[in-house]
Every structure is written in C-alpha cells, then in structure tokens.
Scaffold this motif. Structure first.
Motif: not given
Length: 528
Positions: A58-59, A62, A207, A358, A360
């Motif tokens: 999860d950007e 991470s 990540q 991703g 985001s």
C-alpha cells in the motif's frame, strides 16, 4: 534468508575492522564480500531492520515505512524544486537501502558510455569525462553480479512473463518500428533459484518483495555476510562524521546509535555507501583543520556532478482495461533509443521501461498540484491506463551539486543537504524527443489519450564523488579509493563518472565486487 541475528559483535575500540556506511546495493554487497574473505566488517545503517513479512503493498504507508524522509532542501530551476522541494530523491532508509525499493532492471552500461567525453565530445556546460575503467575490464565482474543477483536472460535464466502493461508497450513498439523490446534483464527470479522464490507477479515491487524473488541485499548479501562470523550489522545508526589521524588517514566513524547517543567506532578503513546525497554530505560534514573543505575534497569535486537520469514518464489511456498495477512494476524495456545518435538533437541515449503506480501514487505524480475535470478524467481512466518511464543519460554539470544547508538542521542537529539542479539543454532536448516517441508508442497501440508526466523524485542518484584518472577531476580512483585518503572508499553510485542510460544497480554491485577484491589486496599488502 531473513536471519539477521548479530552473530558477531565488535568492540568500538577494534581498529582492525572495515566500517561500511550504508547497506544498500553497494555497501551491503561490499560488506558481504569482505566478510567472505575473512575481513572483519561493521555495517552502519541509518534505517531500521524491516523483514520481508513487514512490507506493505500500500503505497503511502509503505513510503513512510521505507523512504528516506530526513530533512533535505532543493534549489535550482528543475521541476523537483517546485513540486517536491523537500524530497529530491525517492530512496530508502532501511536495511538493504534502495535495493529494497528498486524495480529490478539490471542492464550493463554500454562500452561507448564508459567513454562519454571521447564519444560525445566537448559539450558546452557539461563536465563530461571518460571513466577510468572500461567495459572490458568490468565484464567479468558484471558476469559475477548477474549470476549472484539471478538476472533473467543471463546464465540460461528465462525471462519473466509479460503482463498487460508490457503487452501494450510491445504492441506499440512493434507498430512504430522498434526492434529491441522484451521483458528485459531483471534481477527478479523467473524460477526458484538460490533459495529464493520465483516471482508471483503480485506487483507493487517498489514496496518491497515479500517473496524474496527480487534481489536485495536485505535478504541475500547481508545474511550471507553475517553467516561468516566476520560481519556485524548495526541498524538505526546514523553516521555523523569520519575522523582521521595526523597523517590524514581515517581512523574512526562517529555515529548516533538507535537511542540517539553518540558512539565512535574505530576503523582500519572506511567505505561510504550512503547514496549520492548522504555520501558527499558526510564527507563535507567531516571537515577538519587538515581537510577544511571536507574529506577527499582537495579537488573541490565532492558533491558536484550530481546526476539523476531524466525520470519523466508517459502514460496512455486505452479503450480496454489494462490494470498496469498487476505484475512486475518494470515489466518491459524498449532499448532501440539507447545508442549514440546525435542526429536526434542530443548526445547520449535513453530506455523506455514500463512502470506502474498504484492509484494513490498515480494521483500524486501524474501532474503535481493538478485538479479539475481533466485530472478527474485521468483518474477515472486509471484501470485503462498503461505507463512507461524514460530513463535517459543526463549530463554532469559542476553546478548540479549537493552542498550543506547550514540554515536547516536534521533531527541530529547536522546541516541538511541541499540538492541544486538545472537541466542541461541536452537533457531538455532528450526529454522532449522521448516524450514524443513514448506518446507515439501508445498512440500506435490504440490509446485514446496520452499524458506527459514531469520529472519526479529520482531513485537513480549518481556522480557526486566521481571516479577520475586525474585527482583534480574527481574524488576517487578506478577502484573507488579516494585520491586524497588511501583507506577511505566510495562504494555506491556516487562514484559514477557519468550516468549512462542504464539503471545503475547492476553496475553498483559490479563495482562493489571489484572493490572488495581490491581492498583485500590492499590490506594484504599493508597499504591500508
């Protein structure tokens, strides 16, 4: 392979150890290789020890877990100073360094790129220089590095499969007439090898790889070094300065430990591998009466010639779903533009490499600060979007440099590094050409729309302590040994004389393997 128990603890007064500052591709590899030669090594790593099981796909969480977020400033006319003024580089502060974060592309620098000054000529405003080492000299070490890292399409290792992001790129590449497009040479296992899993195509490679399929010093080199009984890893230990004796040789590293307490580790030799911002910063912070301009800086070259590749991207929105985030982040490479061809309007070359962000991060980097209908349309088309990264050779310039900003202090009270960059006209010409040809690839593949993405914080940071044949032209020699101080070494991308057009990690590892042999020989000969 995630066993990082400190099997050996060296005394702070042990002046027979080699202190390696940084545990990434350069430092981690060098430390492990020295330990295998039964040379005692202490590794000081500013970041925490994160295990593979702790990686977060999860950007933003991470990013805060792994990224180097200490105080930094920027200046100059480059886009980063406007959009990301406190984040000139997207590198890691963790055991394993940026080898945790990297995408895995493992390409050899081309022979002509080692001779940039000879090949490109005298380019006004650029401080081009030939490397003091040739591709022919490095080839045996490149071969060792590729085998160690498990690079696909070398040593009979098959290539990785192509995901949708690659298939879109390949389709467009073939239609515009490119010939050299494949899933590339990647240090990501396409099949189980050396105790590491094959790639499960989970995606979110930046990540951290929870499977260990992607090579990283975190779970390959460092555990191997520790297993010898000759290497100690000290996480959360931030180097503050390097000390020397009256003769000028380095004798110790002063660092803040995990509790914030100052410690002093004596050393027989010191290798600095803090990446191309922290490495020159540490040398500059280590100024003294004998070295008033900082260590290894009689040439006034420490911090100069900062390079970071072009870092621009092109994205294309398509009628059908792409889901670029599925599969490896860097799933394919077009290499047709990597040649020296000044008829294009610039010297040097570039690669087009698939990249996936991703949602985001896509929103954060697509057009920083953008809002409104066009931005919303781009976000709505995310699942239908394919992406590529432009990796091109930017020109070294004396004024593109890392200096100390004495007006801004970090959490330890040390002067923060400032990164000053202005694009060279050659960089601007290459980026424009690459934008046009990247857009052409996606349009040929059937894109409804393309997006030019401006440069964002680089993961490829190079050149601030460069190799040179003559001491007045650089900081270190062909082995990364500083010209001024024989027992002080540069062991990361800082030593690159020029940037070339290839992702740098394979070459950093290659140079570390060669440097380990050299340091061992120098120690046996009692030179250091």
């Amino acid at each position: 392979m995630d066993n990082h128990g400190n099997v050996k603890n060296f005394s702070l007064d042990d002046d027979n150890v080699v202190v390696v500052i940084g545990s990434g591709a350069g430092g981690g590899t060098l430390a492990a290789e020295l330990a295998k030669k039964k040379i005692d090594v202490v590794v000081l790593e500013a970041g925490k020890l994160n295990k593979r099981t702790s990686f977060i796909p999860d950007e933003w969480p991470s990013f805060h877990q792994l990224a180097w977020l200490d105080e930094r400033t920027t200046s100059g006319s480059w886009r980063i100073a406007r959009d990301f003024p406190n984040l000139p580089a997207w590198i890691c502060k963790t055991v394993g360094g940026t080898s945790v974060h990297w995408a895995g592309a493992a390409l050899r620098i081309q022979p002509h790129e080692f001779k940039a000054r000879t090949t490109y000529g005298d380019l006004p405003g650029a401080t081009l220089l030939d490397w003091p080492v040739t591709r022919e000299e490095l080839d045996p070490y490149y071969t060792r590095a590729e085998d160690k890292m498990g690079v696909t399409r070398t040593h009979d290792i098959p290539g990785l499969p192509g995901n949708n992001n690659f298939k879109v790129m390949y389709d467009g590449a073939m239609k515009v007439g490119y010939k050299k497009c494949s899933t590339g040479r990647m240090a990501i296992n396409s099949e189980t090898r050396d105790g590491r899993s094959h790639c499960y195509q989970r995606g979110f490679c930046f990540q951290g790889c929870i499977f260990g399929a992607k090579w990283s010093t975190l779970y390959v080199e460092i555990p191997q070094g520790q297993a010898t009984g000759h290497m100690e890893l000290r996480p959360e230990c931030h180097a503050a300065r390097i000390e020397h004796d009256q003769t000028g040789k380095v004798t110790a590293v002063v660092y803040f430990d995990a509790s914030g307490k100052l410690q002093r580790q004596k050393a027989r030799a010191v290798a600095v591998a803090g990446n191309s911002i922290e490495t020159p910063r540490l040398l500059l912070l280590s100024e003294s009466a004998k070295y008033p301009a900082g260590l290894a800086n009689s040439s006034d070259q420490v911090g100069r010639n900062y390079m970071r590749h072009l870092t621009a991207s092109v994205y294309g929105a398509f009628p059908k779903q792409v889901d670029m985030f599925k599969g490896t982040t860097m799933a394919g490479i077009i290499a047709d533009e990597d040649a020296f061809n000044p008829s294009r309007g610039f010297v040097g070359g570039y690669h087009m490499e698939t990249i996936s962000l991703g949602l985001s991060f896509y929103a954060a980097f697509l057009n920083p600060g953008a809002w409104g209908k066009a931005f919303a349309e781009a976000m709505d088309a995310y699942n239908h979007t394919a992406g590529m990264w432009i990796v091109g050779e930017d020109m070294p310039q004396a004024t593109n440099r890392v200096t100390l900003n004495h007006d801004v202090k970090d959490q330890f009270g040390l002067a923060a590094p400032n990164v000053n960059v202005d694009d060279h006209p050659n960089d601007i010409a290459m980026r424009e050409y690459a934008f046009q040809h990247g857009e052409a690839v996606y349009m040929a593949a059937g894109a409804d729309k393309t997006y030019r993405v401006p440069p964002y914080p680089s993961t490829h940071n190079l050149g601030t302590c460069r190799m040179s044949e003559k001491p007045e032209d650089g900081v270190c020699n062909r082995y990364g040994q500083t010209h001024d101080i024989p027992n002080l070494f540069i062991s990361d991308g800082s030593q690159f004389t020029t940037g070339a057009s290839e992702n740098p990690t394979l070459t950093i590892v290659t140079l570390a393997l060669r440097q380990a042999d050299y340091i061992s020989q120098q120690m046996q000969a009692h030179v250091i």
